[in-house]
Write a protein that holds these residues in place. Structure first.
Motif, mmCIF file in Angstrom:
data_model
loop_
_atom_site.group_PDB
_atom_site.id
_atom_site.type_symbol
_atom_site.label_atom_id
_atom_site.label_comp_id
_atom_site.label_asym_id
_atom_site.label_seq_id
_atom_site.Cartn_x
_atom_site.Cartn_y
_atom_site.Cartn_z
ATOM 1 N N THR A 15 0.839 -1.194 0.000
ATOM 2 C CA THR A 15 0.000 0.000 0.000
ATOM 3 C C THR A 15 0.874 1.244 0.000
ATOM 4 N N LEU A 16 0.655 2.096 -1.001
ATOM 5 C CA LEU A 16 1.319 3.391 -1.101
ATOM 6 C C LEU A 16 0.289 4.463 -0.763
ATOM 7 N N THR A 17 0.609 5.299 0.213
ATOM 8 C CA THR A 17 -0.353 6.267 0.728
ATOM 9 C C THR A 17 0.108 7.692 0.455
ATOM 10 N N LEU A 18 -0.672 8.423 -0.336
ATOM 11 C CA LEU A 18 -0.396 9.846 -0.549
ATOM 12 C C LEU A 18 -0.609 10.563 0.776
ATOM 13 N N ASP A 19 0.408 11.280 1.240
ATOM 14 C CA ASP A 19 0.362 11.840 2.590
ATOM 15 C C ASP A 19 0.935 13.256 2.589
ATOM 16 N N SER A 20 0.244 14.127 1.866
ATOM 17 C CA SER A 20 0.621 15.540 1.822
ATOM 18 C C SER A 20 -0.629 16.388 2.049
ATOM 19 N N PRO A 21 -1.219 16.275 3.253
ATOM 20 C CA PRO A 21 -2.517 16.919 3.482
ATOM 21 C C PRO A 21 -2.478 18.440 3.406
ATOM 22 N N ALA A 22 -1.300 19.030 3.608
ATOM 23 C CA ALA A 22 -1.212 20.493 3.581
ATOM 24 C C ALA A 22 -1.634 21.062 2.233
ATOM 25 N N ASN A 23 -1.381 20.321 1.159
ATOM 26 C CA ASN A 23 -1.823 20.788 -0.167
ATOM 27 C C ASN A 23 -2.813 19.819 -0.806
ATOM 28 N N ASN A 25 -2.787 16.625 -1.170
ATOM 29 C CA ASN A 25 -2.146 15.628 -2.051
ATOM 30 C C ASN A 25 -2.090 16.098 -3.496
ATOM 31 N N ALA A 26 -1.874 17.399 -3.687
ATOM 32 C CA ALA A 26 -1.760 17.934 -5.041
ATOM 33 C C ALA A 26 -0.501 17.397 -5.713
ATOM 34 N N LEU A 27 -0.523 17.410 -7.036
ATOM 35 C CA LEU A 27 0.549 16.803 -7.830
ATOM 36 C C LEU A 27 1.737 17.758 -7.935
ATOM 37 N N SER A 28 2.485 17.844 -6.849
ATOM 38 C CA SER A 28 3.708 18.629 -6.822
ATOM 39 C C SER A 28 4.836 17.819 -7.445
ATOM 40 N N ALA A 29 5.937 18.501 -7.731
ATOM 41 C CA ALA A 29 7.108 17.802 -8.265
ATOM 42 C C ALA A 29 7.561 16.722 -7.288
ATOM 43 N N GLY A 30 7.527 17.030 -5.992
ATOM 44 C CA GLY A 30 7.966 16.064 -4.984
ATOM 45 C C GLY A 30 7.099 14.825 -4.926
ATOM 46 N N LEU A 31 5.785 15.012 -4.927
ATOM 47 C CA LEU A 31 4.883 13.862 -4.851
ATOM 48 C C LEU A 31 5.026 12.977 -6.082
ATOM 49 N N VAL A 32 5.097 13.588 -7.257
ATOM 50 C CA VAL A 32 5.209 12.815 -8.494
ATOM 51 C C VAL A 32 6.500 12.001 -8.492
ATOM 52 N N ALA A 33 7.600 12.605 -8.067
ATOM 53 C CA ALA A 33 8.884 11.903 -8.051
ATOM 54 C C ALA A 33 8.883 10.754 -7.052
ATOM 55 N N GLU A 34 8.346 10.986 -5.857
ATOM 56 C CA GLU A 34 8.339 9.943 -4.829
ATOM 57 C C GLU A 34 7.440 8.777 -5.230
ATOM 58 N N LEU A 35 6.291 9.088 -5.810
ATOM 59 C CA LEU A 35 5.381 8.013 -6.211
ATOM 60 C C LEU A 35 5.983 7.201 -7.356
ATOM 61 N N ALA A 36 6.641 7.863 -8.286
ATOM 62 C CA ALA A 36 7.294 7.147 -9.387
ATOM 63 C C ALA A 36 8.371 6.203 -8.848
ATOM 64 N N ASP A 37 9.164 6.668 -7.895
ATOM 65 C CA ASP A 37 10.216 5.822 -7.311
ATOM 66 C C ASP A 37 9.614 4.631 -6.564
ATOM 67 N N ALA A 38 8.530 4.871 -5.834
ATOM 68 C CA ALA A 38 7.894 3.794 -5.068
ATOM 69 C C ALA A 38 7.316 2.728 -6.010
ATOM 70 N N ASP A 65 -0.452 20.909 -8.440
ATOM 71 C CA ASP A 65 -0.057 21.864 -7.408
ATOM 72 C C ASP A 65 0.334 23.153 -8.124
ATOM 73 N N LEU A 66 -0.506 24.170 -8.047
ATOM 74 C CA LEU A 66 -0.263 25.401 -8.798
ATOM 75 C C LEU A 66 0.914 26.190 -8.241
ATOM 76 N N ARG A 67 1.320 25.889 -7.006
ATOM 77 C CA ARG A 67 2.452 26.612 -6.404
ATOM 78 C C ARG A 67 3.786 25.908 -6.663
ATOM 79 N N ALA A 68 3.771 24.586 -6.793
ATOM 80 C CA ALA A 68 5.012 23.830 -7.035
ATOM 81 C C ALA A 68 4.705 22.694 -8.000
ATOM 82 N N PRO A 69 4.342 23.039 -9.241
ATOM 83 C CA PRO A 69 3.856 22.005 -10.165
ATOM 84 C C PRO A 69 4.945 21.043 -10.602
#
Length: 245
Positions: A15-23, A25-38, A65-69
């Motif tokens: 199970t991979l859990t998106l865990d960026s509640p502050a935004n 779970n918007a598709l930021s560069a960080g989330l996309v990279a981490e999910l791809a690696d996982a 993520d409009l602030r860090a796409p």
């Protein structure tokens, strides 16, 4: 800061859990990279029979993520990775899904969503279009529904999402509904899963291979436009854009 919770493993299911509640779970560069690696790690791990993609908080994914796409090439590569992964990817959704988040959901092989989930393709309201996410969505959802929701940006509920083919199952209890699905995947052979998935994803992968570069370019032109700047500014300022009648 990590955008994913540590992976959880249970009888061949990771199970991979998106865990960026502050935004949301918007598709930021960080989330996309981490999910791809996982996902890459899951692909290379013989002990993983299937992957469940879920989330913390009240939102599965709020879209870009409009602030860090994320770079659009990276997001397209992530969606294609889900589709091409030789192991099933199952979405477990108990919250809201917006815009690019529907592309993530559409790339999954099976999706189960709870009664509190809502969905919307909001791009047209921002001066944009659901360009790159069309590749996993249009081969899978009802064409008439796509025509409506692509254009209007209306929000719809989980029953409608099931009706139009966006989700596989609408359920009051998501985990109860997932249990027989995951049991079925655990009973299938790795080779059988990979070969069977290849059959049902062939059309989607063909869409990626034929249209990705054109749709990325089209999306970039829209993002750079004056209308999109107004739409995104209005969204961030929580007001209606200038064109609303």
């Amino acid at each position: 800061m990590s955008h994913l919770a540590p992976p959880a493993h249970d009888r061949g299911v990771t199970t991979l859990t998106l865990d960026s509640p502050a935004n949301r779970n918007a598709l930021s560069a960080g989330l996309v990279a981490e999910l791809a690696d996982a996902l890459e790690a899951c692909a290379g791990d013989a002990s993983v029979r299937a992957v469940v993609l879920t989330h913390t908080g009240t939102t599965f994914c709020a879209g870009a993520d409009l602030r860090a796409p994320a770079d659009p090439h990276d997001f397209v590569a992530l969606m294609r990775r889900i589709v091409a992964l030789p192991k099933p990817v199952v979405a477990r959704v108990t919250g809201h899904v917006r815009a690019g988040g529907l592309g993530l959901l559409g790339a999954c092989d099976i999706s189960v969503a709870g009664s509190g989930a809502t969905f919307a393709l909001t791009e047209s309201r921002l001066g944009l279009a659901p360009a790159v996410i069309s590749m996993p969505l249009l081969p899978r959802i009802d064409p008439r529904a796509a025509g409506r929701y692509y254009l209007t940006g209306e929000r719809f509920d989980v029953a409608e999402a099931e009706r139009i083919g966006l989700v596989t199952l609408a359920a009051e209890d998501v985990d109860d509904a997932l249990r027989p699905v995951l049991d079925g995947l655990r009973r299938a052979s790795p080779q059988g899963l990979a070969a069977s998935k290849a059959l049902v994803t062939a059309t989607v992968l063909q869409s990626f291979d034929q249209h990705a570069e054109d749709l990325i370019a089209r999306s970039a032109r829209l993002f750079a436009s004056e209308e999109a700047r107004e739409g995104m500014t209005a969204f961030l300022e929580r007001r209606d854009p200038a064109w609303v009648l």
